[in-house]
Write a protein that holds these residues in place. Structure first.
Motif, PDB file in Angstrom:
ATOM      1  N   GLU A  67       0.827  -1.201   0.000  1.00  0.00           N
ATOM      2  CA  GLU A  67       0.000   0.000   0.000  1.00  0.00           C
ATOM      3  C   GLU A  67       0.863   1.253   0.000  1.00  0.00           C
ATOM      4  OE1 GLU A  67      -2.637  -0.138   3.292  1.00  0.00           O
ATOM      5  OE2 GLU A  67      -3.763  -1.879   2.563  1.00  0.00           O
ATOM      6  N   ARG A  68       1.910   1.252   0.835  1.00  0.00           N
ATOM      7  CA  ARG A  68       2.802   2.416   0.890  1.00  0.00           C
ATOM      8  C   ARG A  68       3.537   2.622  -0.426  1.00  0.00           C
ATOM      9  NH1 ARG A  68       4.032   0.222   6.037  1.00  0.00           N
ATOM     10  NH2 ARG A  68       5.992  -0.642   5.233  1.00  0.00           N
ATOM     11  N   LEU A  69       4.015   1.539  -1.026  1.00  0.00           N
ATOM     12  CA  LEU A  69       4.750   1.645  -2.285  1.00  0.00           C
ATOM     13  C   LEU A  69       3.850   2.154  -3.411  1.00  0.00           C
ATOM     14  CD1 LEU A  69       6.876  -1.636  -2.136  1.00  0.00           C
ATOM     15  CD2 LEU A  69       7.753   0.717  -2.025  1.00  0.00           C
ATOM     16  N   LEU A  70       2.629   1.645  -3.481  1.00  0.00           N
ATOM     17  CA  LEU A  70       1.698   2.080  -4.525  1.00  0.00           C
ATOM     18  C   LEU A  70       1.280   3.532  -4.324  1.00  0.00           C
ATOM     19  CD1 LEU A  70      -0.575  -1.085  -4.894  1.00  0.00           C
ATOM     20  CD2 LEU A  70       1.041  -0.195  -6.585  1.00  0.00           C
ATOM     21  N   ARG A  71       1.102   3.922  -3.076  1.00  0.00           N
ATOM     22  CA  ARG A  71       0.739   5.306  -2.787  1.00  0.00           C
ATOM     23  C   ARG A  71       1.871   6.245  -3.193  1.00  0.00           C
ATOM     24  NH1 ARG A  71      -1.111   4.353   1.776  1.00  0.00           N
ATOM     25  NH2 ARG A  71       0.741   4.762   3.047  1.00  0.00           N
ATOM     26  N   ALA A  72       3.104   5.854  -2.904  1.00  0.00           N
ATOM     27  CA  ALA A  72       4.253   6.686  -3.251  1.00  0.00           C
ATOM     28  C   ALA A  72       4.495   6.711  -4.761  1.00  0.00           C
ATOM     29  CB  ALA A  72       5.505   6.177  -2.540  1.00  0.00           C
ATOM     30  N   ALA A  73       4.152   5.616  -5.452  1.00  0.00           N
ATOM     31  CA  ALA A  73       4.386   5.533  -6.905  1.00  0.00           C
ATOM     32  C   ALA A  73       3.497   6.494  -7.679  1.00  0.00           C
ATOM     33  CB  ALA A  73       4.156   4.100  -7.381  1.00  0.00           C
ATOM     34  N   ARG A  74       2.282   6.713  -7.200  1.00  0.00           N
ATOM     35  CA  ARG A  74       1.331   7.602  -7.864  1.00  0.00           C
ATOM     36  C   ARG A  74       1.135   7.223  -9.338  1.00  0.00           C
ATOM     37  NH1 ARG A  74       3.179  13.518  -5.388  1.00  0.00           N
ATOM     38  NH2 ARG A  74       2.891  12.950  -3.197  1.00  0.00           N
ATOM     39  N   LEU A  75       0.917   5.949  -9.560  1.00  0.00           N
ATOM     40  CA  LEU A  75       0.716   5.470 -10.919  1.00  0.00           C
ATOM     41  C   LEU A  75      -0.548   6.084 -11.519  1.00  0.00           C
ATOM     42  CD1 LEU A  75       1.566   1.697 -10.331  1.00  0.00           C
ATOM     43  CD2 LEU A  75       3.049   3.458 -11.319  1.00  0.00           C
ATOM     44  N   ARG A  76      -0.466   6.387 -12.786  1.00  0.00           N
ATOM     45  CA  ARG A  76      -1.571   7.085 -13.444  1.00  0.00           C
ATOM     46  C   ARG A  76      -2.778   6.180 -13.634  1.00  0.00           C
ATOM     47  NH1 ARG A  76      -0.688  10.600 -18.979  1.00  0.00           N
ATOM     48  NH2 ARG A  76      -2.751  11.552 -19.098  1.00  0.00           N
TER      49      ARG A  76
ATOM     50  N   CYS B  82       2.437   1.576 -16.322  1.00  0.00           N
ATOM     51  CA  CYS B  82       1.840   1.496 -14.982  1.00  0.00           C
ATOM     52  C   CYS B  82       1.721   0.045 -14.517  1.00  0.00           C
ATOM     53  CB  CYS B  82       0.471   2.171 -14.979  1.00  0.00           C
ATOM     54  SG  CYS B  82       0.536   3.975 -15.146  1.00  0.00           S
ATOM     55  N   ALA B  83       1.443  -0.872 -15.444  1.00  0.00           N
ATOM     56  CA  ALA B  83       1.364  -2.291 -15.088  1.00  0.00           C
ATOM     57  C   ALA B  83       2.721  -2.792 -14.599  1.00  0.00           C
ATOM     58  CB  ALA B  83       0.894  -3.114 -16.280  1.00  0.00           C
ATOM     59  N   LEU B  84       3.784  -2.391 -15.269  1.00  0.00           N
ATOM     60  CA  LEU B  84       5.127  -2.785 -14.842  1.00  0.00           C
ATOM     61  C   LEU B  84       5.508  -2.095 -13.530  1.00  0.00           C
ATOM     62  CD1 LEU B  84       6.878  -2.786 -18.326  1.00  0.00           C
ATOM     63  CD2 LEU B  84       6.506  -4.777 -16.855  1.00  0.00           C
ATOM     64  N   GLY B  85       5.046  -0.864 -13.362  1.00  0.00           N
ATOM     65  CA  GLY B  85       5.271  -0.178 -12.091  1.00  0.00           C
ATOM     66  C   GLY B  85       4.556  -0.876 -10.947  1.00  0.00           C
ATOM     67  N   ASN B  86       3.318  -1.291 -11.186  1.00  0.00           N
ATOM     68  CA  ASN B  86       2.550  -2.036 -10.189  1.00  0.00           C
ATOM     69  C   ASN B  86       3.253  -3.344  -9.842  1.00  0.00           C
ATOM     70  OD1 ASN B  86       0.458  -4.331  -9.663  1.00  0.00           O
ATOM     71  ND2 ASN B  86      -0.659  -2.474  -9.145  1.00  0.00           N
ATOM     72  N   GLN B  87       3.770  -4.020 -10.868  1.00  0.00           N
ATOM     73  CA  GLN B  87       4.472  -5.284 -10.647  1.00  0.00           C
ATOM     74  C   GLN B  87       5.725  -5.082  -9.806  1.00  0.00           C
ATOM     75  OE1 GLN B  87       3.345  -8.130 -11.340  1.00  0.00           O
ATOM     76  NE2 GLN B  87       5.057  -9.580 -11.403  1.00  0.00           N
ATOM     77  N   ALA B  88       6.439  -4.000 -10.066  1.00  0.00           N
ATOM     78  CA  ALA B  88       7.642  -3.697  -9.290  1.00  0.00           C
ATOM     79  C   ALA B  88       7.286  -3.443  -7.820  1.00  0.00           C
ATOM     80  CB  ALA B  88       8.361  -2.492  -9.883  1.00  0.00           C
ATOM     81  N   CYS B  89       6.192  -2.717  -7.587  1.00  0.00           N
ATOM     82  CA  CYS B  89       5.749  -2.474  -6.207  1.00  0.00           C
ATOM     83  C   CYS B  89       5.416  -3.784  -5.518  1.00  0.00           C
ATOM     84  CB  CYS B  89       4.529  -1.558  -6.198  1.00  0.00           C
ATOM     85  SG  CYS B  89       4.856   0.166  -6.610  1.00  0.00           S
ATOM     86  N   ARG B  90       4.761  -4.684  -6.221  1.00  0.00           N
ATOM     87  CA  ARG B  90       4.395  -5.973  -5.644  1.00  0.00           C
ATOM     88  C   ARG B  90       5.620  -6.800  -5.287  1.00  0.00           C
ATOM     89  NH1 ARG B  90      -0.005  -7.495 -10.177  1.00  0.00           N
ATOM     90  NH2 ARG B  90       0.183  -9.614  -9.347  1.00  0.00           N
ATOM     91  N   GLN B  91       6.752  -6.496  -5.905  1.00  0.00           N
ATOM     92  CA  GLN B  91       7.988  -7.205  -5.589  1.00  0.00           C
ATOM     93  C   GLN B  91       8.868  -6.419  -4.620  1.00  0.00           C
ATOM     94  OE1 GLN B  91      10.000  -9.179  -8.777  1.00  0.00           O
ATOM     95  NE2 GLN B  91       8.147  -9.477  -9.982  1.00  0.00           N
ATOM     96  N   GLY B  92       8.282  -5.401  -4.008  1.00  0.00           N
ATOM     97  CA  GLY B  92       8.983  -4.671  -2.962  1.00  0.00           C
ATOM     98  C   GLY B  92       9.911  -3.580  -3.448  1.00  0.00           C
ATOM     99  N   LEU B  93       9.795  -3.176  -4.715  1.00  0.00           N
ATOM    100  CA  LEU B  93      10.660  -2.143  -5.268  1.00  0.00           C
ATOM    101  C   LEU B  93       9.959  -0.791  -5.220  1.00  0.00           C
ATOM    102  CD1 LEU B  93      11.896  -4.150  -8.387  1.00  0.00           C
ATOM    103  CD2 LEU B  93      13.157  -3.763  -6.267  1.00  0.00           C
ATOM    104  N   SER B  94      10.722   0.258  -5.009  1.00  0.00           N
ATOM    105  CA  SER B  94      10.146   1.603  -4.986  1.00  0.00           C
ATOM    106  C   SER B  94       9.979   2.125  -6.405  1.00  0.00           C
ATOM    107  CB  SER B  94      11.033   2.552  -4.176  1.00  0.00           C
ATOM    108  OG  SER B  94      12.333   2.630  -4.735  1.00  0.00           O
ATOM    109  N   VAL B  95       8.857   2.793  -6.649  1.00  0.00           N
ATOM    110  CA  VAL B  95       8.508   3.263  -7.990  1.00  0.00           C
ATOM    111  C   VAL B  95       8.013   4.698  -7.898  1.00  0.00           C
ATOM    112  CG1 VAL B  95       6.991   2.896  -9.996  1.00  0.00           C
ATOM    113  CG2 VAL B  95       7.863   0.920  -8.700  1.00  0.00           C
ATOM    114  N   ARG B  96       8.286   5.462  -8.943  1.00  0.00           N
ATOM    115  CA  ARG B  96       7.732   6.814  -9.026  1.00  0.00           C
ATOM    116  C   ARG B  96       7.342   7.101 -10.468  1.00  0.00           C
ATOM    117  NH1 ARG B  96      10.026  12.099  -5.862  1.00  0.00           N
ATOM    118  NH2 ARG B  96       8.349  13.538  -6.416  1.00  0.00           N
ATOM    119  N   TYR B  97       6.094   7.490 -10.661  1.00  0.00           N
ATOM    120  CA  TYR B  97       5.583   7.820 -12.004  1.00  0.00           C
ATOM    121  C   TYR B  97       5.515   9.334 -12.155  1.00  0.00           C
ATOM    122  CZ  TYR B  97       2.225   8.577 -15.787  1.00  0.00           C
ATOM    123  OH  TYR B  97       1.617   9.019 -16.929  1.00  0.00           O
TER     124      TYR B  97
END
Length: 251
Positions: free
Chosen positions: A57-66, A117-132
């Protein structure tokens, strides 16, 4: 009374998952027949699951995927040049862990932003930090940061992000200050993190888009050397979906 004290202690220790699981065990008589070790294992498993969920949840919130896109929802029926084996490799996120880049190009409506965004979501699910970020928004944030003294902090945040997604690359002309800022962002991230570029502009035109030959050479060498590339083809998915909706509209 003893159990209530235990629940309060778990809350104080912020072991919310274990606390919830213990309350469920109290409400389910069947679990009382389990051995102590089995009940304890269930509590620990619940805590691990709870923490993983909170972290996602924190990673996805920080990623701000479109877009709320997921790899599992990719439509391979539309002829865009996507291969299941290729996408499975990208979905592993090994390229991100290796600090390699990815360039997604294609015409308007071909699904570049959705895939990014799908790849960003996948990265978050694997514990990686993402920013869009859309590139115009990135330049605006950097311009403001120069003025309010937060430039170093922003650059540090961008550098430490595992996967930086830059969308709408090539949509507007780049000014000299923006060109220099872009060089700094790409240089800081080179070998430290992955950058995903989504653009309507084919990669062979990126040099002209950046402008200055010297900086363009330096930026593109860092971005494109060893990078994965996806060149989407075909008609606009949005147009095809609109036409499909019209064809089934009873009115």
């Amino acid at each position: 009374m003893l159990t209530q004290n235990t629940l309060e202690a778990l809350r104080q220790l912020k072991l919310t998952g274990m606390c919830d699981a213990l309350e469920q065990q109290r409400a389910q008589p069947d679990t009382h027949d389990l051995a102590f070790e089995e009940r304890l294992a269930l509590l620990v498993d619940r805590e691990v699951l709870h923490r993983e969920s909170r972290r996602l949840e924190r990673l996805l919130r920080a990623a701000r995927l479109r877009m709320p896109a997921c790899i599992e929802d990719i439509d391979y029926r539309h002829p865009r040049g996507l291969e299941r084996s290729r996408m499975a490799g990208l979905a592993s996120c090994d390229w991100t862990r290796q600090s390699l880049n990815l360039c997604i190009t294609g015409p308007t409506g071909s699904g570049k932003t959705w895939l990014a965004c799908a790849l960003g979501n996948q990265a978050c699910r694997q514990g990686l930090s993402v920013r869009y970020l859309r590139v115009p928004r990135l330049f605006e944030q950097l311009r403001i940061a120069h003025g309010d003294g937060s430039y170093a902090r922003l650059m540090n945040q961008l550098m430490k992000t595992d996967l930086l997604i830059l969308d709408d690359w090539g949509m507007q002309k780049v000014t000299a200050p923006q060109r220099q800022d872009l060089m700094e962002v790409i240089e800081d991230r080179h070998g430290r993190g992955s950058t995903l570029i989504a653009s309507q502009l084919p990669t062979e035109h990126w040099h002209d888009y950046i402008g200055s030959a010297t900086l363009a050479d330096a930026i593109l060498d860092r971005l494109l050397h060893g990078a994965h590339r996806l060149n989407l083809k075909g008609e606009s998915l949005r147009k095809a979906q609109a036409q499909k909706a019209e064809s089934v509209d009873p009115t």
